[in-house]
Design a protein around this motif. Sequence first.
Motif, PDB file in Angstrom:
ATOM      1  N   ALA A 101      -2.977   8.260   8.699  1.00  0.00           N
ATOM      2  CA  ALA A 101      -3.824   9.024   7.690  1.00  0.00           C
ATOM      3  C   ALA A 101      -4.231   7.324   7.541  1.00  0.00           C
ATOM      4  CB  ALA A 101      -4.319   9.685   6.542  1.00  0.00           C
ATOM      5  N   ILE A 102      -2.985   6.807   7.044  1.00  0.00           N
ATOM      6  CA  ILE A 102      -3.183   5.398   5.861  1.00  0.00           C
ATOM      7  C   ILE A 102      -3.586   4.475   7.429  1.00  0.00           C
ATOM      8  CG2 ILE A 102      -1.884   3.440   5.711  1.00  0.00           C
ATOM      9  CD1 ILE A 102       0.375   5.655   4.215  1.00  0.00           C
ATOM     10  N   ALA A 103      -3.342   4.502   8.130  1.00  0.00           N
ATOM     11  CA  ALA A 103      -4.128   3.499   9.826  1.00  0.00           C
ATOM     12  C   ALA A 103      -5.158   3.877  10.197  1.00  0.00           C
ATOM     13  CB  ALA A 103      -2.850   3.827  10.795  1.00  0.00           C
ATOM     14  N   ARG A 104      -5.359   4.847  10.055  1.00  0.00           N
ATOM     15  CA  ARG A 104      -7.081   5.323  10.194  1.00  0.00           C
ATOM     16  C   ARG A 104      -7.713   4.787   8.985  1.00  0.00           C
ATOM     17  NH1 ARG A 104      -4.441   9.767  11.256  1.00  0.00           N
ATOM     18  NH2 ARG A 104      -5.552  11.408   9.111  1.00  0.00           N
ATOM     19  N   ARG A 105      -7.575   4.309   7.802  1.00  0.00           N
ATOM     20  CA  ARG A 105      -8.296   3.739   6.543  1.00  0.00           C
ATOM     21  C   ARG A 105      -8.261   2.907   6.498  1.00  0.00           C
ATOM     22  NH1 ARG A 105      -6.667   7.365   1.332  1.00  0.00           N
ATOM     23  NH2 ARG A 105      -6.523   9.314   2.342  1.00  0.00           N
ATOM     24  N   THR A 106      -6.995   2.098   7.405  1.00  0.00           N
ATOM     25  CA  THR A 106      -6.641   0.619   6.816  1.00  0.00           C
ATOM     26  C   THR A 106      -6.177   0.202   8.078  1.00  0.00           C
ATOM     27  OG1 THR A 106      -4.510   0.596   6.294  1.00  0.00           O
ATOM     28  CG2 THR A 106      -5.621   0.789   4.228  1.00  0.00           C
ATOM     29  N   GLY A 107      -6.592   0.396   9.126  1.00  0.00           N
ATOM     30  CA  GLY A 107      -6.140  -0.379  10.379  1.00  0.00           C
ATOM     31  C   GLY A 107      -4.903  -0.603  10.637  1.00  0.00           C
ATOM     32  N   ASP A 108      -4.121  -0.943   9.052  1.00  0.00           N
ATOM     33  CA  ASP A 108      -2.362  -1.003   9.561  1.00  0.00           C
ATOM     34  C   ASP A 108      -1.404   0.479   8.846  1.00  0.00           C
ATOM     35  OD1 ASP A 108       0.023  -2.581  10.211  1.00  0.00           O
ATOM     36  OD2 ASP A 108      -1.257  -4.006   9.175  1.00  0.00           O
ATOM     37  N   SER A 109      -0.356   0.243   9.627  1.00  0.00           N
ATOM     38  CA  SER A 109       0.547   1.584   9.044  1.00  0.00           C
ATOM     39  C   SER A 109       1.525   0.989   7.751  1.00  0.00           C
ATOM     40  CB  SER A 109       1.103   1.851   9.981  1.00  0.00           C
ATOM     41  OG  SER A 109       1.909   3.011   9.807  1.00  0.00           O
ATOM     42  N   VAL A 110       2.656   1.763   7.785  1.00  0.00           N
ATOM     43  CA  VAL A 110       3.967   1.134   6.810  1.00  0.00           C
ATOM     44  C   VAL A 110       5.268   0.920   7.448  1.00  0.00           C
ATOM     45  CG1 VAL A 110       5.745   1.872   4.783  1.00  0.00           C
ATOM     46  CG2 VAL A 110       2.833   2.145   4.940  1.00  0.00           C
ATOM     47  N   HIS A 111       5.588  -0.426   7.125  1.00  0.00           N
ATOM     48  CA  HIS A 111       6.862  -0.841   8.040  1.00  0.00           C
ATOM     49  C   HIS A 111       7.824  -1.706   6.889  1.00  0.00           C
ATOM     50  CE1 HIS A 111       3.446  -1.330  11.282  1.00  0.00           C
ATOM     51  NE2 HIS A 111       4.453  -1.850  11.665  1.00  0.00           N
ATOM     52  N   LEU A 112       8.951  -0.677   7.153  1.00  0.00           N
ATOM     53  CA  LEU A 112      10.288  -0.783   6.473  1.00  0.00           C
ATOM     54  C   LEU A 112      11.517  -1.974   7.337  1.00  0.00           C
ATOM     55  CD1 LEU A 112      10.687   3.431   6.800  1.00  0.00           C
ATOM     56  CD2 LEU A 112      10.068   1.573   4.950  1.00  0.00           C
ATOM     57  N   ILE A 113      11.636  -2.712   5.707  1.00  0.00           N
ATOM     58  CA  ILE A 113      11.975  -3.802   6.953  1.00  0.00           C
ATOM     59  C   ILE A 113      13.237  -4.030   5.317  1.00  0.00           C
ATOM     60  CG2 ILE A 113      10.493  -5.450   5.889  1.00  0.00           C
ATOM     61  CD1 ILE A 113      11.711  -7.239   8.390  1.00  0.00           C
ATOM     62  N   SER A 114      14.348  -4.430   5.676  1.00  0.00           N
ATOM     63  CA  SER A 114      15.206  -5.106   4.767  1.00  0.00           C
ATOM     64  C   SER A 114      15.159  -5.764   4.381  1.00  0.00           C
ATOM     65  CB  SER A 114      16.870  -4.576   5.249  1.00  0.00           C
ATOM     66  OG  SER A 114      16.855  -5.652   6.167  1.00  0.00           O
ATOM     67  N   ARG A 115      15.636  -5.940   2.994  1.00  0.00           N
ATOM     68  CA  ARG A 115      15.436  -7.296   2.305  1.00  0.00           C
ATOM     69  C   ARG A 115      16.145  -8.668   1.991  1.00  0.00           C
ATOM     70  NH1 ARG A 115      13.734  -7.679  -3.774  1.00  0.00           N
ATOM     71  NH2 ARG A 115      13.746  -5.965  -3.437  1.00  0.00           N
ATOM     72  N   PRO A 116      17.544  -8.645   3.144  1.00  0.00           N
ATOM     73  CA  PRO A 116      17.818 -10.118   3.495  1.00  0.00           C
ATOM     74  C   PRO A 116      17.210 -10.144   4.800  1.00  0.00           C
ATOM     75  CG  PRO A 116      19.617  -8.114   2.774  1.00  0.00           C
ATOM     76  CD  PRO A 116      18.610  -7.288   2.724  1.00  0.00           C
ATOM     77  N   ALA A 117      16.218  -9.289   5.740  1.00  0.00           N
ATOM     78  CA  ALA A 117      15.577  -9.492   7.291  1.00  0.00           C
ATOM     79  C   ALA A 117      14.401 -10.033   6.311  1.00  0.00           C
ATOM     80  CB  ALA A 117      15.318  -8.250   7.793  1.00  0.00           C
ATOM     81  N   LEU A 118      13.623  -9.645   5.045  1.00  0.00           N
ATOM     82  CA  LEU A 118      12.208 -10.412   5.064  1.00  0.00           C
ATOM     83  C   LEU A 118      12.627 -11.999   3.920  1.00  0.00           C
ATOM     84  CD1 LEU A 118       9.232  -9.661   4.283  1.00  0.00           C
ATOM     85  CD2 LEU A 118       9.636  -8.798   2.404  1.00  0.00           C
ATOM     86  N   LEU A 119      13.952 -11.857   3.437  1.00  0.00           N
ATOM     87  CA  LEU A 119      14.221 -12.895   3.149  1.00  0.00           C
ATOM     88  C   LEU A 119      14.375 -13.951   3.786  1.00  0.00           C
ATOM     89  CD1 LEU A 119      16.262 -12.305  -0.282  1.00  0.00           C
ATOM     90  CD2 LEU A 119      13.994 -13.220  -0.053  1.00  0.00           C
ATOM     91  N   GLY A 120      15.004 -13.441   5.333  1.00  0.00           N
ATOM     92  CA  GLY A 120      14.860 -14.452   5.739  1.00  0.00           C
ATOM     93  C   GLY A 120      13.876 -15.065   6.462  1.00  0.00           C
TER      94      GLY A 120
END
Length: 362
Positions: free
Chosen positions: A98-117
């Motif tokens: 339902a989030i994807a239908r409303r916004t055109g995107d979903s939720v993605h999970l990524i670790s803090r170290p990977a995002l900081l990198g």
Amino acid sequence: MTGRAGYHVTRRAGIIGGGIGGLATAIMLQQAGWTVRVFERAPALGGSGTALGMWPASLRALDALGLGGDVRALGARQRHGTFLRPDGSRIARLDVSAIARRTGDSVHLISRPALLGLLAGAVAPGTVSFDSPVTDLAAYRTGFDVVVAADGVFSRTRTAIFGTDSGARYVGATAWRGTVDGATDTVSETWGRGQRFGVTPREDGRTNWYATALAPPGGRSPEGEVAALRARFGDWHAGVRQVLSRLRPAEVLRHDLYQLARPLPGYLDGNVVLIGDAAHAMTPDLGRGAGEALVDAVTLGHCLADATSIAAGLAEYDNRRRRPTQRLVRLSHRVGRIAQARRFTPLRDAAVRVALTFGPPT
């Protein structure tokens, strides 16, 4: 030098804190032609931390930074979410589609170290100075056109501006978190009486987990945190027990949960502006803290680029971000209190089930 919006500045920014919000702000301002210095008191980028939920607004912010595609490709896409009881029976299911239908995107999970990198790789070389605590805010005010305080929940900058009563307060719950070997496609949170256990995937093929419980502040388990977790949650359903069986002491982190003691009257003071946890530290109950820091950074960059003066740009940032983020702080605290309830848990579960029939939040 005349800025893009027409005002005469040198366009020099000093950023206090080299975490998610600070690095994102550096990228945004460098894209707009600013000279940026980031001052981080830690000796290196954070190497620990579990999965962070990137909601659609966070992903749009990452798009503005040029990193949205990388996070979508690297992160684990959340396809569903389930709230369970300790015996494994279902309280409610989160319809992520339902989030994807409303916004055109979903939720993605990524670790803090990977995002900081990813963020660190997108700033210009030499931007970040490690082992560089900021002790004299006045010198930074005069040395930079804008000073961005991204120094976290226990922000020294916030205290210097708004006083000690603007600090963080313990919310009555402690948290454990970590990763274990083995992949999972499960996104679940199990609610007991006064305690919870969550399981999510992680981008590197491991499993992310977290747990919270009502407890006095500063507590540590004499028998060790692994033994304490197994004692607390060892009779819960098989999904929790499987994670507990793979715990390794070196990979278990414990920290108490804090939020701001009171809403700030503003997110700026002169040419100093607060973002992320420094401005609106919230409990992790909505999974929005890191994402909102990204949105802060991108909003601040846009406001400075579009305004007729730095003062006007900072004021517009405060106008756009203060009320929405302070609402999230209140909502996150409320969700935490409901989820951690010790009594009337059947009523709690029924209320959550009814609320989610109207669709997940965006």
